[in-house]
Structure formats: structure tokens, C-alpha cells
Design a protein around this motif. Structure first.
Motif, PDB file in Angstrom:
ATOM      1  N   GLY A   8       0.812  -1.214   0.000  1.00 45.63           N
ATOM      2  CA  GLY A   8       0.000   0.000   0.000  1.00 45.63           C
ATOM      3  C   GLY A   8       0.844   1.262   0.000  1.00 45.63           C
ATOM      4  O   GLY A   8       0.531   2.229  -0.690  1.00 45.63           O
ATOM      5  N   ALA A   9       1.929   1.256   0.755  1.00 50.51           N
ATOM      6  CA  ALA A   9       2.822   2.417   0.776  1.00 50.51           C
ATOM      7  C   ALA A   9       3.479   2.626  -0.584  1.00 50.51           C
ATOM      8  O   ALA A   9       3.548   3.756  -1.092  1.00 50.51           O
ATOM      9  N   LEU A  10       3.955   1.544  -1.185  1.00 52.57           N
ATOM     10  CA  LEU A  10       4.555   1.654  -2.523  1.00 52.57           C
ATOM     11  C   LEU A  10       3.523   2.063  -3.567  1.00 52.57           C
ATOM     12  O   LEU A  10       3.831   2.800  -4.507  1.00 52.57           O
ATOM     13  N   LEU A  11       2.300   1.620  -3.382  1.00 51.90           N
ATOM     14  CA  LEU A  11       1.232   1.991  -4.297  1.00 51.90           C
ATOM     15  C   LEU A  11       0.916   3.475  -4.213  1.00 51.90           C
ATOM     16  O   LEU A  11       0.678   4.125  -5.235  1.00 51.90           O
ATOM     17  N   LEU A  12       0.940   4.023  -3.012  1.00 54.96           N
ATOM     18  CA  LEU A  12       0.713   5.464  -2.870  1.00 54.96           C
ATOM     19  C   LEU A  12       1.815   6.275  -3.537  1.00 54.96           C
ATOM     20  O   LEU A  12       1.549   7.317  -4.141  1.00 54.96           O
ATOM     21  N   VAL A  13       3.042   5.791  -3.456  1.00 60.24           N
ATOM     22  CA  VAL A  13       4.148   6.471  -4.144  1.00 60.24           C
ATOM     23  C   VAL A  13       3.925   6.438  -5.648  1.00 60.24           C
ATOM     24  O   VAL A  13       4.082   7.446  -6.346  1.00 60.24           O
ATOM     25  N   ARG A  14       3.511   5.275  -6.163  1.00 55.88           N
ATOM     26  CA  ARG A  14       3.274   5.156  -7.604  1.00 55.88           C
ATOM     27  C   ARG A  14       2.083   6.006  -8.022  1.00 55.88           C
ATOM     28  O   ARG A  14       2.079   6.583  -9.113  1.00 55.88           O
ATOM     29  N   LEU A  15       1.077   6.091  -7.182  1.00 60.36           N
ATOM     30  CA  LEU A  15      -0.085   6.920  -7.491  1.00 60.36           C
ATOM     31  C   LEU A  15       0.311   8.394  -7.553  1.00 60.36           C
ATOM     32  O   LEU A  15      -0.146   9.135  -8.416  1.00 60.36           O
TER      33      LEU A  15
ATOM     34  N   LEU B 285       3.434   9.593  -8.197  1.00 56.24           N
ATOM     35  CA  LEU B 285       4.411   9.863  -9.240  1.00 56.24           C
ATOM     36  C   LEU B 285       3.976   9.415 -10.632  1.00 56.24           C
ATOM     37  O   LEU B 285       4.684   9.698 -11.592  1.00 56.24           O
ATOM     38  N   GLY B 286       2.839   8.715 -10.728  1.00 54.56           N
ATOM     39  CA  GLY B 286       2.428   8.157 -12.016  1.00 54.56           C
ATOM     40  C   GLY B 286       2.357   9.199 -13.115  1.00 54.56           C
ATOM     41  O   GLY B 286       1.687  10.213 -12.960  1.00 54.56           O
ATOM     42  N   PRO B 287       3.040   8.971 -14.242  1.00 59.73           N
ATOM     43  CA  PRO B 287       3.077  10.006 -15.273  1.00 59.73           C
ATOM     44  C   PRO B 287       1.786  10.114 -16.080  1.00 59.73           C
ATOM     45  O   PRO B 287       1.508  11.155 -16.641  1.00 59.73           O
ATOM     46  N   SER B 288       0.967   9.072 -16.117  1.00 61.45           N
ATOM     47  CA  SER B 288      -0.223   9.141 -16.961  1.00 61.45           C
ATOM     48  C   SER B 288      -1.472   8.799 -16.159  1.00 61.45           C
ATOM     49  O   SER B 288      -1.411   8.265 -15.050  1.00 61.45           O
ATOM     50  N   MET B 289      -2.602   9.094 -16.769  1.00 58.47           N
ATOM     51  CA  MET B 289      -3.885   8.778 -16.143  1.00 58.47           C
ATOM     52  C   MET B 289      -4.070   7.266 -16.041  1.00 58.47           C
ATOM     53  O   MET B 289      -4.660   6.771 -15.084  1.00 58.47           O
ATOM     54  N   LEU B 290      -3.564   6.534 -17.001  1.00 57.72           N
ATOM     55  CA  LEU B 290      -3.693   5.076 -16.983  1.00 57.72           C
ATOM     56  C   LEU B 290      -2.933   4.470 -15.812  1.00 57.72           C
ATOM     57  O   LEU B 290      -3.427   3.537 -15.164  1.00 57.72           O
ATOM     58  N   ASP B 291      -1.752   5.005 -15.493  1.00 55.49           N
ATOM     59  CA  ASP B 291      -1.003   4.534 -14.327  1.00 55.49           C
ATOM     60  C   ASP B 291      -1.794   4.757 -13.038  1.00 55.49           C
ATOM     61  O   ASP B 291      -1.844   3.892 -12.168  1.00 55.49           O
ATOM     62  N   ARG B 292      -2.418   5.891 -12.944  1.00 50.78           N
ATOM     63  CA  ARG B 292      -3.203   6.187 -11.748  1.00 50.78           C
ATOM     64  C   ARG B 292      -4.452   5.307 -11.669  1.00 50.78           C
ATOM     65  O   ARG B 292      -4.863   4.895 -10.586  1.00 50.78           O
ATOM     66  N   ALA B 293      -5.045   5.002 -12.810  1.00 49.48           N
ATOM     67  CA  ALA B 293      -6.216   4.121 -12.819  1.00 49.48           C
ATOM     68  C   ALA B 293      -5.836   2.710 -12.380  1.00 49.48           C
ATOM     69  O   ALA B 293      -6.574   2.068 -11.624  1.00 49.48           O
ATOM     70  N   ILE B 294      -4.696   2.231 -12.821  1.00 47.97           N
ATOM     71  CA  ILE B 294      -4.227   0.914 -12.406  1.00 47.97           C
ATOM     72  C   ILE B 294      -3.932   0.916 -10.912  1.00 47.97           C
ATOM     73  O   ILE B 294      -4.227  -0.056 -10.211  1.00 47.97           O
ATOM     74  N   CYS B 295      -3.365   1.998 -10.417  1.00 49.33           N
ATOM     75  CA  CYS B 295      -3.105   2.102  -8.970  1.00 49.33           C
ATOM     76  C   CYS B 295      -4.398   2.040  -8.165  1.00 49.33           C
ATOM     77  O   CYS B 295      -4.442   1.397  -7.111  1.00 49.33           O
ATOM     78  N   LEU B 296      -5.444   2.675  -8.651  1.00 45.30           N
ATOM     79  CA  LEU B 296      -6.715   2.619  -7.933  1.00 45.30           C
ATOM     80  C   LEU B 296      -7.304   1.211  -7.956  1.00 45.30           C
ATOM     81  O   LEU B 296      -7.910   0.764  -6.980  1.00 45.30           O
ATOM     82  N   ASP B 297      -7.110   0.489  -9.057  1.00 51.29           N
ATOM     83  CA  ASP B 297      -7.578  -0.888  -9.124  1.00 51.29           C
ATOM     84  C   ASP B 297      -6.798  -1.774  -8.157  1.00 51.29           C
ATOM     85  O   ASP B 297      -7.381  -2.618  -7.462  1.00 51.29           O
ATOM     86  N   VAL B 298      -5.505  -1.584  -8.088  1.00 49.70           N
ATOM     87  CA  VAL B 298      -4.688  -2.359  -7.152  1.00 49.70           C
ATOM     88  C   VAL B 298      -5.010  -1.972  -5.711  1.00 49.70           C
ATOM     89  O   VAL B 298      -4.956  -2.815  -4.811  1.00 49.70           O
ATOM     90  N   THR B 299      -5.379  -0.717  -5.488  1.00 49.98           N
ATOM     91  CA  THR B 299      -5.799  -0.298  -4.150  1.00 49.98           C
ATOM     92  C   THR B 299      -7.028  -1.079  -3.708  1.00 49.98           C
ATOM     93  O   THR B 299      -7.105  -1.525  -2.552  1.00 49.98           O
ATOM     94  N   ALA B 300      -7.977  -1.260  -4.609  1.00 50.85           N
ATOM     95  CA  ALA B 300      -9.160  -2.062  -4.277  1.00 50.85           C
ATOM     96  C   ALA B 300      -8.757  -3.500  -3.948  1.00 50.85           C
ATOM     97  O   ALA B 300      -9.288  -4.093  -2.995  1.00 50.85           O
ATOM     98  N   ALA B 301      -7.819  -4.051  -4.700  1.00 52.78           N
ATOM     99  CA  ALA B 301      -7.355  -5.414  -4.417  1.00 52.78           C
ATOM    100  C   ALA B 301      -6.649  -5.491  -3.061  1.00 52.78           C
ATOM    101  O   ALA B 301      -6.812  -6.478  -2.327  1.00 52.78           O
ATOM    102  N   LEU B 302      -5.880  -4.465  -2.715  1.00 48.86           N
ATOM    103  CA  LEU B 302      -5.215  -4.462  -1.407  1.00 48.86           C
ATOM    104  C   LEU B 302      -6.212  -4.329  -0.259  1.00 48.86           C
ATOM    105  O   LEU B 302      -6.031  -4.936   0.804  1.00 48.86           O
ATOM    106  N   ILE B 303      -7.260  -3.551  -0.463  1.00 46.43           N
ATOM    107  CA  ILE B 303      -8.295  -3.444   0.571  1.00 46.43           C
ATOM    108  C   ILE B 303      -8.977  -4.794   0.759  1.00 46.43           C
ATOM    109  O   ILE B 303      -9.236  -5.221   1.888  1.00 46.43           O
ATOM    110  N   ILE B 304      -9.246  -5.475  -0.333  1.00 50.19           N
ATOM    111  CA  ILE B 304      -9.851  -6.804  -0.248  1.00 50.19           C
ATOM    112  C   ILE B 304      -8.915  -7.772   0.461  1.00 50.19           C
ATOM    113  O   ILE B 304      -9.348  -8.569   1.306  1.00 50.19           O
TER     114      ILE B 304
END
Length: 109
Positions: free
Chosen positions: A23-30, A32-51
Motif C-alpha cells: 500500500g505504501a509503494l502503491l501510494l508512491v506510484r499513485l 508519481l504516475g506520469p499518466s492517467m492510466l497509471d493512476r487508474a491501475i493504482c486505484l484498481d490495485v488499491t481495491a485489491a489491497l483493501i480486499i
């Protein structure tokens, strides 16, 4: 506490630590993510981490209460990912040229 219960607790604690680290590494990627697609993938992985965190909580407490919540979150995460992918696909679609452009010109005239 038996040996198997102790091993179970140690492995669950290690799983929670790895989920928190991810989760901490995901927040860093969220951030620093250069594109909207990177941020969208981070939000999807965030949902998986919450699960995964809810699954660890359910294993710690030995309570199946969290399973329907995990199912709903998985559905919402999937639906959100599909919606974001659809939005990005429509946004980045090339503009119409040639004969397709005449339909738009006819509407505006």
C-alpha cells in the motif's frame, strides 16, 4: 497456544505487513504516475489491497462477516476499472477523417 496457531499468527502478521508495504509503494506510484492510466491501475490495485486486508482481518478474527463486503468491493473495483478503461479508450480514439467527417458536417449545417 499450539505450534500451528503460532505459525498461523506469524504468517498472518507477515501477510498484513506485506499488504501495508504494498500500500505504501502503491501510494508512491499513485503520486508519481506520469499518466492517467497509471493512476487508474493504482486505484484498481488499491481495491485489491483493501480486499486482501479484509481477508486478513477475517482470518485473524475467524469471522466470515467480511466475505460479502469483499465480494462487493471486488465487483466495484472491476466495474470502476472497466469504466476508466472505456473512458480512456474513447478519449484517445483518433478523430474521424474522410467520409465519416461529412456526417458531422451535415449535422452542423
Amino acid at each position: 497456544m499450539t505450534v500451528f496457531e503460532w505459525i498461523d499468527r506469524v504468517l498472518l502478521t507477515a501477510a498484513v505487513v506485506m499488504i501495508l508495504l504494498a500500500g505504501a509503494l502503491l501510494l508512491v506510484r499513485l503520486w508519481l504516475g506520469p499518466s492517467m492510466l497509471d493512476r487508474a491501475i493504482c486505484l484498481d490495485v488499491t481495491a485489491a489491497l483493501i480486499i486482501a486486508g479484509l481477508g486478513a482481518q477475517a482470518a485473524f478474527s475467524r469471522d466470515p462477516f467480511y466475505f460479502p463486503i469483499m465480494l462487493v468491493l471486488a465487483f466495484l473495483g472491476f466495474t470502476g476499472s472497466v469504466a476508466i478503461a472505456r473512458f480512456i479508450a474513447v478519449r484517445d480514439r483518433p478523430t474521424a477523417t474522410g467520409r465519416e467527417a461529412t456526417v458531422e458536417e451535415d449535422r452542423s449545417a
